[in-house]
Design a protein around this motif. Sequence first.
Motif, mmCIF file in Angstrom:
data_model
loop_
_atom_site.group_PDB
_atom_site.id
_atom_site.type_symbol
_atom_site.label_atom_id
_atom_site.label_comp_id
_atom_site.label_asym_id
_atom_site.label_seq_id
_atom_site.Cartn_x
_atom_site.Cartn_y
_atom_site.Cartn_z
ATOM 1 N N ASN A 184 0.828 -1.205 0.000
ATOM 2 C CA ASN A 184 0.000 0.000 0.000
ATOM 3 C C ASN A 184 0.864 1.256 0.000
ATOM 4 O OD1 ASN A 184 -2.340 -1.537 0.098
ATOM 5 N ND2 ASN A 184 -2.396 -1.558 2.337
ATOM 6 N N TYR A 185 0.251 2.349 -0.443
ATOM 7 C CA TYR A 185 0.934 3.635 -0.411
ATOM 8 C C TYR A 185 -0.077 4.713 -0.051
ATOM 9 C CZ TYR A 185 -1.266 4.690 -4.924
ATOM 10 O OH TYR A 185 -2.179 4.918 -5.916
ATOM 11 N N PHE A 199 7.625 7.165 -3.274
ATOM 12 C CA PHE A 199 6.355 6.526 -3.621
ATOM 13 C C PHE A 199 5.319 6.659 -2.508
ATOM 14 C CE2 PHE A 199 8.819 4.536 -6.917
ATOM 15 C CZ PHE A 199 7.904 4.279 -7.928
ATOM 16 N N GLY A 200 5.741 7.074 -1.328
ATOM 17 C CA GLY A 200 4.824 7.132 -0.193
ATOM 18 C C GLY A 200 4.425 5.752 0.288
ATOM 19 N N LEU A 201 5.385 4.812 0.310
ATOM 20 C CA LEU A 201 5.080 3.441 0.734
ATOM 21 C C LEU A 201 4.643 3.403 2.191
ATOM 22 C CD1 LEU A 201 7.713 1.067 -0.880
ATOM 23 C CD2 LEU A 201 5.477 1.743 -1.692
ATOM 24 N N ASP A 202 3.669 2.567 2.446
ATOM 25 C CA ASP A 202 3.146 2.379 3.798
ATOM 26 C C ASP A 202 3.784 1.132 4.396
ATOM 27 O OD1 ASP A 202 1.746 2.125 6.110
ATOM 28 O OD2 ASP A 202 -0.223 1.866 5.169
ATOM 29 N N ASN A 256 3.327 -6.249 2.724
ATOM 30 C CA ASN A 256 3.610 -6.431 1.304
ATOM 31 C C ASN A 256 4.609 -5.408 0.779
ATOM 32 O OD1 ASN A 256 1.862 -8.619 0.994
ATOM 33 N ND2 ASN A 256 0.097 -7.296 0.594
ATOM 34 N N SER A 257 4.819 -4.328 1.535
ATOM 35 C CA SER A 257 5.764 -3.287 1.110
ATOM 36 C C SER A 257 7.208 -3.644 1.421
ATOM 37 C CB SER A 257 5.432 -1.959 1.816
ATOM 38 O OG SER A 257 4.142 -1.515 1.495
ATOM 39 N N PHE A 258 7.430 -4.638 2.269
ATOM 40 C CA PHE A 258 8.784 -4.920 2.759
ATOM 41 C C PHE A 258 9.745 -5.303 1.637
ATOM 42 C CE2 PHE A 258 6.970 -6.329 7.156
ATOM 43 C CZ PHE A 258 6.598 -5.005 7.397
ATOM 44 N N ASP A 259 9.265 -6.062 0.650
ATOM 45 C CA ASP A 259 10.167 -6.520 -0.410
ATOM 46 C C ASP A 259 10.039 -5.707 -1.698
ATOM 47 O OD1 ASP A 259 7.650 -7.443 -1.023
ATOM 48 O OD2 ASP A 259 8.331 -9.361 -1.835
ATOM 49 N N LEU A 278 13.474 -1.591 -1.145
ATOM 50 C CA LEU A 278 13.631 -0.233 -0.629
ATOM 51 C C LEU A 278 13.971 -0.268 0.861
ATOM 52 C CD1 LEU A 278 13.417 2.805 -1.220
ATOM 53 C CD2 LEU A 278 10.988 2.668 -0.624
ATOM 54 N N LEU A 279 13.425 -1.235 1.584
ATOM 55 C CA LEU A 279 13.704 -1.368 3.016
ATOM 56 C C LEU A 279 15.172 -1.722 3.253
ATOM 57 C CD1 LEU A 279 12.131 -1.128 5.665
ATOM 58 C CD2 LEU A 279 11.708 -3.595 5.562
#
Length: 374
Positions: free
Chosen positions: A200-201, A214-217, A222-225, A332-333
């Motif tokens: 999500n973002y 991107f404003g990742l949440d 699901n954003s971790f990878d 990104l993480l």
Amino acid sequence: MTLLIVILAVVFLVLTIMVISKTQTLLKGVKGSSESEVEDAMTDGANNANAIGLFVFWIVSVIGMVWSFNYAKKDFLMAFGDLPTASSTHGKETDYWFWFGMAVITIAFVLVNTVLFYFPLKYRYNKDRKAYFYPHNNTLEIVWTLIPAIVMAGLVFTGLRVWNRVMSDAPKDAEVIEIMGKQFGWQVRYGGNDDGKLGNYSYKLINDAEGNEFGLDFTDENSFDDFTSNTEIHIPKGKPVLLKIRARDVLHSVFIPHMRVKMDAVPGMPTKFWFVAEKSTADMRAELGNPDFKYEIACTEVCGRSHFAMKLTLIVDEPADYEKWKKEQKSLLATKPEFIEKVPANLKAKAMKYIMPESATTASNDTTTTAASL
């Protein structure tokens, strides 16, 4: 082109002088005649000159159209010239129906205008001919209304069928990639190697200074990878690719000319487009004999002063090469480990494996060894 304009201008000037000269000759030749004879002579001369001039103009126009078509076709985007045929499945069908429609319209245009310019020549004024009074014919009205209606309806419904197929939902196995436009560049996000899902973002989380463009949440696991790129975009050959499109600031437009892909990127209104690339970058280089060939994504919505420079290299890989490339990318993480602070406490352990994968693997192995010894 400049030379052609000069030639046409000279021809127009010469014809004007000839018309004036002919008019003067007619006037001199009818002096002393009755007023009716003078009028008839002037009318005949003017009608002949106009009728012949109109038809000659049409012939010259047709020659000019054919010449201009052949002259410019090397620069056409679609089936002719330096750029090859479409490199996507839907693009070939789009090209076919575009040129089919152009052929139908061109044939109708030439036929109608040929008749339009021929009739003034054939039916120009003649004092010895009587006009035939033909007020109405139902059959003729039906024919010239029905035939164009059927042709146009066929073109419209064929186009609608193709459009519905192109804009249908992407297959379930499609590779989902997000592309985001901002002044003045494109940024790309992939769903990662583990879950393959985009996290999500939120526009509220966008922070360029921190690196979260991107404003990742990061409360969504699901954003971790997820990993990102702003220099190039990779897609697999022969597999459906779903582009999820958005804009951060003003209107942009994703345009991949060889794939016949074009879709606006609208702030606050995500759009999408899916397609299947049939030719890899290597295939195109071999086909064109150009080792430097690159697919390109451009912006076709004027978005500001540097709009012209808003481009991104598209690389179409063989499926195996694409999977290999994905595995080489860091999330990104992993590149911004400070984002771990934004991860909820109950998900921190899961997120840590993307920041310190070796440590996570070692810890996992130790746990397994201990359990086995017990």
